[in-house]
Enzyme design. Structure first.
Site, PDB file in Angstrom:
ATOM      1  N   PHE A  17       0.814  -1.217   0.000  1.00  0.00           N
ATOM      2  CA  PHE A  17       0.000   0.000   0.000  1.00  0.00           C
ATOM      3  C   PHE A  17       0.847   1.267   0.000  1.00  0.00           C
ATOM      4  CE2 PHE A  17       0.759   0.118   4.561  1.00  0.00           C
ATOM      5  CZ  PHE A  17       0.551   1.435   4.941  1.00  0.00           C
ATOM      6  N   LYS A  18       2.105   1.153   0.429  1.00  0.00           N
ATOM      7  CA  LYS A  18       2.964   2.341   0.462  1.00  0.00           C
ATOM      8  C   LYS A  18       3.153   2.942  -0.931  1.00  0.00           C
ATOM      9  CE  LYS A  18       3.557   1.521   4.851  1.00  0.00           C
ATOM     10  NZ  LYS A  18       4.796   1.239   5.525  1.00  0.00           N
ATOM     11  N   ASP A  19       3.028   2.105  -1.976  1.00  0.00           N
ATOM     12  CA  ASP A  19       3.178   2.608  -3.339  1.00  0.00           C
ATOM     13  C   ASP A  19       2.156   3.687  -3.661  1.00  0.00           C
ATOM     14  OD1 ASP A  19       5.301   0.898  -4.056  1.00  0.00           O
ATOM     15  OD2 ASP A  19       3.927  -0.701  -4.633  1.00  0.00           O
ATOM     16  N   THR A  55       7.809   0.632   3.335  1.00  0.00           N
ATOM     17  CA  THR A  55       8.096   2.023   2.970  1.00  0.00           C
ATOM     18  C   THR A  55       9.410   2.129   2.213  1.00  0.00           C
ATOM     19  OG1 THR A  55       6.827   3.018   4.771  1.00  0.00           O
ATOM     20  CG2 THR A  55       8.632   4.315   3.887  1.00  0.00           C
TER      21      THR A  55
END
Length: 467
Positions: free
Chosen positions: A111-113, A144
């Protein structure tokens, strides 16, 4: 729109300056002076927008026109061009009351993308506009770092150094970081845990002469732009749901370790998104659950779990929530954070706990329950969860009030990133090609002790060589 600090000693600044500052120079976190309100009519108008167009609408409420609309639109388009799903973040329905928002279709399958691909492009944009070198410095519990490195590797005018805890990230997470051999990337593997890495980073950003000399910039969720970018997917998930589902109420179950992912949902709710419950899912490092349930914010013994990206004791975004909880009283926030620094804990009165529980529900997921959730959902729905996403589902099962409307649980990573846990269940999965090819690449990292002095020496050498 201007921005200031949770501790009140940063003069109001604009969007670009806020982005570049990262951590407030008074040690606080940057927040907007006012939070824009989104009306029901706006939500209706946004209901048919693509993810990219929705992000443009939301960011335009915060950027003060400092980035021309054409440029902002292009930055957003470029940031999501590499996502594998046409929807960017597809919403999968498992049953009438449970939906899963898949946040892992970016280049590093996490999800950091969603935020960091944009932030990497924005840093490159600002570096070119201002003719400056940007030195990005961050700590990671796994995802991250990989995403940040992916977003800026090889880009002109940008150098990046990421600290990760040696031996405490998954193999795929480590490979995604350390198999990158671009000259503008430095990986430091710290003999400690994530909190040790994060503390070094915070101290370096609080050292204003050092920060200024080397033009340090933040990629962690201490940077408000990352929080803002993540808030977009709460709006997107809500708008994808059928009208009947929205009418009965929408809730989110959110795996979180550093309080950034759930604070992004809290921000969306304060903007006017009609969210009922925000369920905070933690693992056995459950300082945040104890804060919500008991009103005690106190780090206790670190535990390694199947969900290493959440193996965090001190959550950097906790202070942002505290700021709004304290009625945006910077002096009160400063007092409490100084008390936490000196005493190692904060205790909240019973009436304060009641108010916290109006904002948040919390649930801690043990290792055994995490694995059992993965097995159950694989058997029941043929849907394979990674251990972090499983914590979100387990929290929905264990703490969510299912009579309060539909739930969206956030799937924060592809299961292939955490195959060590999946294999414990006897489940075999096929790796995406971009992950499989990592195993044949050489690693490039420097192992260092948990020492600010040693990290500074590595940084100064890195900056000197790449000057």
């Amino acid at each position: 729109m201007k921005y200031n600090s949770t501790r009140g000693k940063v003069a109001p600044i604009g969007f670009i300056d806020m982005f570049l500052m990262g951590l407030g120079e008074d040690g606080g976190l940057i927040v907007p002076e006012t939070i824009p309100s989104v009306t029901d009519d706006q939500l209706k108008a946004w209901s048919k927008l693509s993810y990219q167009d929705l992000m443009l609408e939301i960011f335009s409420l915060f950027t003060n026109g400092e980035i021309p609309e054409r440029d902002l639109r292009q930055l957003i388009q470029d940031s999501y061009a590499g996502f594998t799903s046409p929807a960017v973040l597809p919403l999968t329905t498992l049953n009438d009351s449970l939906h899963v928002l898949e946040l892992f279709h970016g280049p590093t399958f996490a999800f950091k993308d969603v935020a960091l691909q944009f932030m990497g492009n924005l840093y490159a944009y600002v570096a070119k506009k201002q003719n400056k070198v940007v030195n990005i410095l961050g700590a990671t519990s796994g995802d991250t770092g990989a995403s940040a490195i992916s977003s800026v590797r090889g880009k002109e005018g940008i150098q990046i150094c990421i600290l990760h805890p040696n031996g405490k990230v998954s193999l795929v997470q480590e490979l995604q970081m350390t198999t990158v051999h671009d000259d503008n990337v430095l990986n430091l593997s710290v003999n400690g845990n994530f909190d040790d890495c994060q503390q070094i980073i915070k101290e370096l950003f609080e050292d204003i002469p050092f920060k200024t000399k080397y033009h340090l910039r933040a990629i962690n969720s201490i940077n408000f732009v990352r929080i803002l970018a993540q808030s977009v997917y709460y709006f997107y998930a809500y708008l994808q749901l059928p009208e009947k589902a929205k009418a009965s109420g929408v809730n989110f179950s959110i795996p979180t370790g550093n309080f950034g992912n759930i604070f992004s949902g809290y921000l969306a709710k304060k903007m006017g998104l009609p969210i009922k419950q925000l369920v905070l899912a933690t693992n056995e490092n459950n300082i945040l659950e104890r804060f919500v349930r008991e009103g005690v914010y106190k780090p206790e013994g670190f535990r390694s779990t199947h969900s290493p990206s959440m193996d965090i004791q001190i959550a950097s975004n906790f202070e942002r929530y505290l700021y709004y909880f304290m009625g945006e009283d910077a002096a009160a926030v400063t007092s409490r954070m100084e008390k936490f620094k000196s005493e190692g804990q904060l205790t909240f009165a019973s009436e304060e706990v009641a108010r916290i529980q109006q904002d948040l529900t919390a649930y801690s997921v043990g290792n055994a329950e995490c694995l059992e959730t993965i097995r159950t959902y694989q058997d029941r729905y043929g849907y394979l969860l990674d251990p972090h996403s499983a914590c979100g589902i387990a929290a929905y099962e264990g703490a969510g009030n299912k009579n309060d409307g539909v739930f969206v649980s956030l799937a924060t990573a592809h299961p292939a990133k955490f195959d060590e846990a999946i294999r414990l269940l006897g489940i075999e999965q096929k790796f995406p090609e971009r992950i499989q090819e990592l195993f044949d690449k050489p690693k490039h990292q420097v192992v260092v002790d948990n020492s600010k002095t040693e990290v500074v020496a590595q940084l100064e050498s890195f900056y000197r060589v790449n000057k």
